[in-house]
Write an enzyme that holds these catalytic residues in place. Structure first.
Site, PDB file in Angstrom:
ATOM      1  N   ASP A 183       0.850  -1.191   0.000  1.00 57.70           N
ATOM      2  CA  ASP A 183       0.000   0.000   0.000  1.00 57.70           C
ATOM      3  C   ASP A 183       0.886   1.243   0.000  1.00 57.70           C
ATOM      4  O   ASP A 183       1.740   1.399   0.874  1.00 57.70           O
ATOM      5  CB  ASP A 183      -0.891  -0.019   1.249  1.00 57.70           C
ATOM      6  CG  ASP A 183      -1.907   1.111   1.267  1.00 57.70           C
ATOM      7  OD1 ASP A 183      -1.911   1.938   0.343  1.00 57.70           O
ATOM      8  OD2 ASP A 183      -2.702   1.158   2.230  1.00 57.70           O
ATOM      9  N   HIS A 221     -11.976  -2.125   1.202  1.00 64.10           N
ATOM     10  CA  HIS A 221     -11.201  -1.444   2.228  1.00 64.10           C
ATOM     11  C   HIS A 221     -11.936  -1.579   3.558  1.00 64.10           C
ATOM     12  O   HIS A 221     -13.150  -1.444   3.622  1.00 64.10           O
ATOM     13  CB  HIS A 221     -11.091   0.021   1.826  1.00 64.10           C
ATOM     14  CG  HIS A 221     -10.286   0.885   2.730  1.00 64.10           C
ATOM     15  ND1 HIS A 221     -10.857   1.845   3.550  1.00 64.10           N
ATOM     16  CD2 HIS A 221      -8.953   0.975   2.926  1.00 64.10           C
ATOM     17  CE1 HIS A 221      -9.905   2.476   4.211  1.00 64.10           C
ATOM     18  NE2 HIS A 221      -8.742   1.974   3.854  1.00 64.10           N
ATOM     19  N   GLU A 245      -1.567  -0.961  -3.895  1.00 60.86           N
ATOM     20  CA  GLU A 245      -2.744  -0.158  -3.543  1.00 60.86           C
ATOM     21  C   GLU A 245      -2.409   1.332  -3.538  1.00 60.86           C
ATOM     22  O   GLU A 245      -1.375   1.736  -3.011  1.00 60.86           O
ATOM     23  CB  GLU A 245      -3.221  -0.592  -2.152  1.00 60.86           C
ATOM     24  CG  GLU A 245      -4.414   0.141  -1.616  1.00 60.86           C
ATOM     25  CD  GLU A 245      -4.892  -0.457  -0.299  1.00 60.86           C
ATOM     26  OE1 GLU A 245      -5.537   0.276   0.466  1.00 60.86           O
ATOM     27  OE2 GLU A 245      -4.615  -1.648  -0.030  1.00 60.86           O
ATOM     28  N   ASP A 288     -15.076   1.149   0.314  1.00 57.69           N
ATOM     29  CA  ASP A 288     -15.223   0.898   1.747  1.00 57.69           C
ATOM     30  C   ASP A 288     -16.701   0.945   2.088  1.00 57.69           C
ATOM     31  O   ASP A 288     -17.385   1.922   1.793  1.00 57.69           O
ATOM     32  CB  ASP A 288     -14.456   1.981   2.522  1.00 57.69           C
ATOM     33  CG  ASP A 288     -14.372   1.697   4.013  1.00 57.69           C
ATOM     34  OD1 ASP A 288     -15.417   1.405   4.618  1.00 57.69           O
ATOM     35  OD2 ASP A 288     -13.266   1.796   4.570  1.00 57.69           O
ATOM     36  N   HIS A 322      -0.655   4.394  -0.220  1.00 55.77           N
ATOM     37  CA  HIS A 322      -1.454   5.448   0.430  1.00 55.77           C
ATOM     38  C   HIS A 322      -1.420   6.759  -0.356  1.00 55.77           C
ATOM     39  O   HIS A 322      -1.562   7.845   0.228  1.00 55.77           O
ATOM     40  CB  HIS A 322      -0.935   5.681   1.848  1.00 55.77           C
ATOM     41  CG  HIS A 322      -1.980   5.610   2.907  1.00 55.77           C
ATOM     42  ND1 HIS A 322      -2.224   6.637   3.799  1.00 55.77           N
ATOM     43  CD2 HIS A 322      -2.858   4.642   3.209  1.00 55.77           C
ATOM     44  CE1 HIS A 322      -3.199   6.293   4.612  1.00 55.77           C
ATOM     45  NE2 HIS A 322      -3.612   5.089   4.276  1.00 55.77           N
ATOM     46  N   GLU A 367     -10.449   3.272  -2.064  1.00 54.28           N
ATOM     47  CA  GLU A 367     -10.876   3.558  -0.701  1.00 54.28           C
ATOM     48  C   GLU A 367     -11.336   5.002  -0.532  1.00 54.28           C
ATOM     49  O   GLU A 367     -12.071   5.316   0.400  1.00 54.28           O
ATOM     50  CB  GLU A 367      -9.772   3.235   0.303  1.00 54.28           C
ATOM     51  CG  GLU A 367      -8.571   4.165   0.255  1.00 54.28           C
ATOM     52  CD  GLU A 367      -7.473   3.723   1.202  1.00 54.28           C
ATOM     53  OE1 GLU A 367      -7.266   4.408   2.231  1.00 54.28           O
ATOM     54  OE2 GLU A 367      -6.835   2.680   0.933  1.00 54.28           O
TER      55      GLU A 367
END
Length: 381
Positions: free
Chosen positions: A183, A284, A209, A257, A185, A235
């Site tokens: 990930d 997510h 991700e 999510d 972010h 997400e």
């Protein structure tokens, strides 16, 4: 049946729970929250309750349409998350009224168990190899790590090689029979992603991700064409309309999510859209027990499901963990890295209401960290 009350609870470490009660004694639970903006979402839920009090809770789709469109201004994380928690609670009520799990109301199960992955490391990963090996020893077949701390738009060769070395160490620790998710972010620029992703290809991540921020989603097509690594995003996308422009870019995995993207109702529709683009679903879920339970109900029902995030033991949860407010943790207890299908009604869990109320007496004001580069400028967390 009518809705008679809607109560919200700020539950540490960073959650918001919603309880909807009916005049027939059936209670539903949801988790409407934006991490770091819990009070804001709580206010949105209170505003939406003006419409819902006195209404039939079983008219889930009609309520979804009114709540998302009836205020004229639409979309965004706060409104979508408020609606998401309400939607979860209404599906919980519907399942309890029918005596069936929510996934049964969504068309029935397509699988008997759901593959889960475990988080390793923190926001700035360090000794990840040992942590990864421990999660594999605990029975998980996949782990996820943050790929880096803050990165400049085009960072140094040294920082680039640090990321590669950490991923290589985790791959060596878990072997090729297990999966690794990396990930970022949104901490990489498009240019940095183009540099770094090919260097990670030998370690065969299950997916990478948020290689870039959602506002740079138009660049995903070029990134997908430049690497063999499956790309994942979603997400920070809140509706099927947000996903409409992303799904054709060549991403491999969509990550809505259930507590942000309009709840069970909308994530089910996003999954159907994703299936048409041969995109798998890895929802997510770094939140609490209600969000996880709702995610699992979807996972049992959607055919293009890949793997489910969960946050048991994650570093944010110190002092209050996912299972702490359940009367029986069994539905959210994993065996061999999988959650077994539950036949319990609604979302399949029972909250300890007194424990939730006691936790809410403490409350929280969790905020995401603010990072800065060495020159003092803002850095993506």
């Amino acid at each position: 049946m009518k809705i008679v009350s809607m109560d919200t609870f700020l539950v540490p470490p960073r959650w918001l729970f919603l309880r909807i009660r009916t005049d027939e004694g059936v209670t539903g639970w949801g988790e409407p929250v934006v991490e770091g903006r819990a009070e804001t979402v709580r206010a949105a839920v209170a505003e939406l309750s003006d419409y819902l009090i006195g209404e039939d809770p079983l008219r889930i789709e009609d309520h979804w349409q009114v709540l998302t469109k009836g205020g004229f201004y639409r979309g965004g994380p706060v409104l979508s998350s408020a609606v998401a928690g309400i939607d979860q609670a209404l599906w919980d009520i519907a399942g309890k009224v029918a005596g069936l799990p929510a996934h049964q109301l969504l068309g029935g199960p397509v699988r008997e168990r759901v593959r889960m992955y475990a988080w390793i490391g923190g926001d700035r990963p360090a000794e990840v190899a040992e942590l990864a090996a421990a999660q594999i020893e605990a029975g998980f077949t996949a782990v996820k790590m943050n790929g880096s701390g803050e990165l400049t738009p085009i960072d140094t060769p040294a920082r680039t090689r640090e990321v590669v070395a950490r991923v290589a160490a985790v791959r060596e620790a878990i072997g090729d029979e297990h999966d690794l998710v990396v990930d970022f972010h949104g901490r990489m620029s498009t240019a940095m992603a183009r540099r770094l992703l090919p260097l990670l290809e030998p370690y065969l991540p299950l997916f990478v991700e948020e290689a870039v921020l959602p506002e740079h989603s138009p660049n995903l097509a070029a990134l997908a064409a430049s690497t063999s690594i499956p790309l994942a995003t979603g997400e920070r996308l809140y509706s099927r309309w947000d996903f409409r422009d992303v799904l054709p870019t060549g991403i491999a995995v969509a990550q809505p999510d259930v507590s942000h993207a309009g709840g069970i109702s909308e994530v089910r529709r996003i999954a159907a859209m994703a299936e048409a683009y041969d995109v798998a679903m890895a929802p997510h879920c770094p939140l609490g027990p209600i969000s996880l339970a709702a995610s699992l109900q979807l996972a049992f029902a959607i055919p293009n499901f890949l793997i489910q995030e969960q946050s048991v033991g994650i570093h944010y949860n110190q002092g209050n963990d996912v299972l702490d407010h359940l009367l029986d943790p069994a539905p959210l207890t994993f065996a061999g890295g999988h959650a077994q299908r539950t036949t319990r009604p609604g979302l399949g869990i029972e909250l300890d209401e007194r424990a939730v109320e006691r936790a809410a007496e403490l409350g929280h004001r969790w905020r995401g960290p603010i990072w800065r580069h060495p020159d003092g400028s803002f850095a993506e967390w």
